[in-house]
Design a protein around this motif. Structure first.
Motif, PDB file in Angstrom:
ATOM      1  N   PHE A  59       1.146  -1.368   0.291  1.00 55.66           N
ATOM      2  CA  PHE A  59       0.077  -0.320   0.016  1.00 55.66           C
ATOM      3  C   PHE A  59       0.821   1.237   0.289  1.00 55.66           C
ATOM      4  N   ALA A  60       1.962   1.025   0.086  1.00 52.33           N
ATOM      5  CA  ALA A  60       3.017   2.427  -0.160  1.00 52.33           C
ATOM      6  C   ALA A  60       3.466   2.557  -1.008  1.00 52.33           C
ATOM      7  N   ALA A  61       3.323   2.155  -1.950  1.00 56.22           N
ATOM      8  CA  ALA A  61       2.275   2.373  -3.906  1.00 56.22           C
ATOM      9  C   ALA A  61       1.705   3.853  -3.294  1.00 56.22           C
ATOM     10  N   CYS A  62       1.251   3.803  -2.641  1.00 56.11           N
ATOM     11  CA  CYS A  62       0.240   5.339  -3.550  1.00 56.11           C
ATOM     12  C   CYS A  62       0.202   6.430  -2.591  1.00 56.11           C
ATOM     13  N   SER A  63       1.810   6.569  -2.987  1.00 55.56           N
ATOM     14  CA  SER A  63       2.439   7.804  -2.842  1.00 55.56           C
ATOM     15  C   SER A  63       1.893   9.124  -3.926  1.00 55.56           C
ATOM     16  N   LYS A  64       0.860   8.637  -4.906  1.00 58.33           N
ATOM     17  CA  LYS A  64      -0.250   9.938  -5.408  1.00 58.33           C
ATOM     18  C   LYS A  64       0.860  10.701  -6.793  1.00 58.33           C
ATOM     19  N   GLY A  65       2.001   9.677  -6.700  1.00 62.50           N
ATOM     20  CA  GLY A  65       3.096  10.560  -7.752  1.00 62.50           C
ATOM     21  C   GLY A  65       4.305  11.224  -7.727  1.00 62.50           C
ATOM     22  N   GLN A  66       3.713  11.860  -6.262  1.00 64.24           N
ATOM     23  CA  GLN A  66       5.539  12.592  -5.773  1.00 64.24           C
ATOM     24  C   GLN A  66       6.846  11.800  -4.970  1.00 64.24           C
ATOM     25  N   ARG A  67       7.612  12.110  -4.983  1.00 65.14           N
ATOM     26  CA  ARG A  67       8.697  11.039  -4.773  1.00 65.14           C
ATOM     27  C   ARG A  67       8.338  10.376  -2.985  1.00 65.14           C
ATOM     28  N   PHE A  68       7.829  11.443  -2.698  1.00 65.98           N
ATOM     29  CA  PHE A  68       8.186  10.901  -0.848  1.00 65.98           C
ATOM     30  C   PHE A  68       6.377  11.553  -0.472  1.00 65.98           C
ATOM     31  N   PHE A  69       5.927  10.351   0.417  1.00 66.37           N
ATOM     32  CA  PHE A  69       4.690  11.000   1.107  1.00 66.37           C
ATOM     33  C   PHE A  69       3.887  12.614   0.987  1.00 66.37           C
ATOM     34  N   GLY A  84       5.945  14.809  -0.166  1.00 65.14           N
ATOM     35  CA  GLY A  84       6.301  15.626  -1.296  1.00 65.14           C
ATOM     36  C   GLY A  84       7.707  14.803  -2.085  1.00 65.14           C
ATOM     37  N   ASP A  85       8.602  16.427  -1.789  1.00 66.24           N
ATOM     38  CA  ASP A  85       9.851  16.539  -2.795  1.00 66.24           C
ATOM     39  C   ASP A  85      10.896  15.513  -1.220  1.00 66.24           C
ATOM     40  N   GLY A  95       8.759  12.831   4.783  1.00 64.83           N
ATOM     41  CA  GLY A  95       7.990  13.300   6.222  1.00 64.83           C
ATOM     42  C   GLY A  95       7.710  12.095   6.574  1.00 64.83           C
ATOM     43  N   PHE A  96       6.206  11.998   8.299  1.00 61.89           N
ATOM     44  CA  PHE A  96       5.587  11.124   8.928  1.00 61.89           C
ATOM     45  C   PHE A  96       5.724   9.929   8.404  1.00 61.89           C
ATOM     46  N   LEU A  97       4.448   9.895   7.474  1.00 57.49           N
ATOM     47  CA  LEU A  97       4.408   8.850   6.614  1.00 57.49           C
ATOM     48  C   LEU A  97       5.835   8.259   6.164  1.00 57.49           C
ATOM     49  N   ASP A  98       6.672   8.675   5.027  1.00 54.17           N
ATOM     50  CA  ASP A  98       8.030   7.957   4.790  1.00 54.17           C
ATOM     51  C   ASP A  98       8.386   7.370   5.928  1.00 54.17           C
ATOM     52  N   ILE A  99       8.586   7.932   6.851  1.00 54.96           N
ATOM     53  CA  ILE A  99      10.124   7.633   8.102  1.00 54.96           C
ATOM     54  C   ILE A  99       9.327   6.045   9.474  1.00 54.96           C
TER      55      ILE A  99
END
Length: 225
Positions: A135-145, A147-148, A151-155
């Protein structure tokens, strides 16, 4: 931030813990100097018991001598306590913050069980367990959750990557598959290359050795009881 403030930041934990790793990443992201106080595996130091008398678990953040416990709480504390340092860890928008907190709670509810299943520590469907991170693939096309930048969810999600790689070695079952989940694999590569992550992301081989040693120690202790 003043150097005397930086020296007052300590993390009670261990290098192999994903929950400790996420605290270290947050501090590094904010540019906060800290000291990692390594706990001996299988034991609880006097400092840990004193700092976290309720759960008696790592990690604990000591900031100016005051303890903050539970990794998700610590991440939010770091974001607020060092608000002058950029980037933000949690999104600025209240709705986005709620969404990230929801998925972080989901990750911590699902992924530890998935990892134990993949490593053969508990019974379960290994194929289903391998899908839990997808489900981590749902990053809306951004580099990270976030944005650029991370952040919290990436960590939170990224803290499990080392152990998923270790599980791949143990079971010879791919989890971070570039063909099956290319966006997830690309996110992992970007995350692991980030300057706040790359020096604290544990090596998969070292984690395999750690897990085997810990399992043997626990088995030996059980036989003596």
């Amino acid at each position: 931030m003043a150097s005397d403030d930086a020296a007052a930041v300590r993390v009670v934990g261990g290098w192999a813990s994903p929950f400790v790793m996420r605290v270290c990443v947050a501090l590094r992201l904010k540019g906060v100097a800290y000291e990692l106080l390594q706990e001996e595996p299988g034991k609880k130091s006097e400092l840990l018991l004193k700092s976290n008398p309720v759960h008696k678990q790592i990690p604990v953040l000591l900031h100016g001598g005051r303890p903050v416990c539970e990794s998700l709480v610590i991440l939010q504390y770091v974001d607020e306590a060092f608000a002058g340092a950029r980037p933000r860890i949690l999104p600025a928008d209240p709705y986005d913050r709620a969404v990230h907190r929801f998925w972080a709670e989901y990750a911590d509810a699902k992924l530890p069980t998935a990892l134990r299943t993949l490593r053969g520590m508990i019974d379960g469907d290994k194929a289903e367990a391998a899908e839990q991170l997808a489900f981590a693939a749902c990053s809306k096309g951004q580099r990270f959750f976030a944005g650029d930048d991370i952040g919290f969810l990436d960590i939170v999600l990224g803290s499990y990557v080392g152990w998923f790689r270790a599980a791949e070695r143990i079971t010879a079952q791919r989890v971070l598959d570039e063909k099956r989940t290319p966006r997830l694999a690309a996110w992992v590569a970007r995350l692991c290359g980030h300057e706040a992550v790359r020096d604290v992301m544990p090596d998969a081989g070292r984690l395999v050795e750690f897990g085997e040693a810990l399992r043997a120690a626990l088995a030996a202790n059980a036989q003596r009881m």
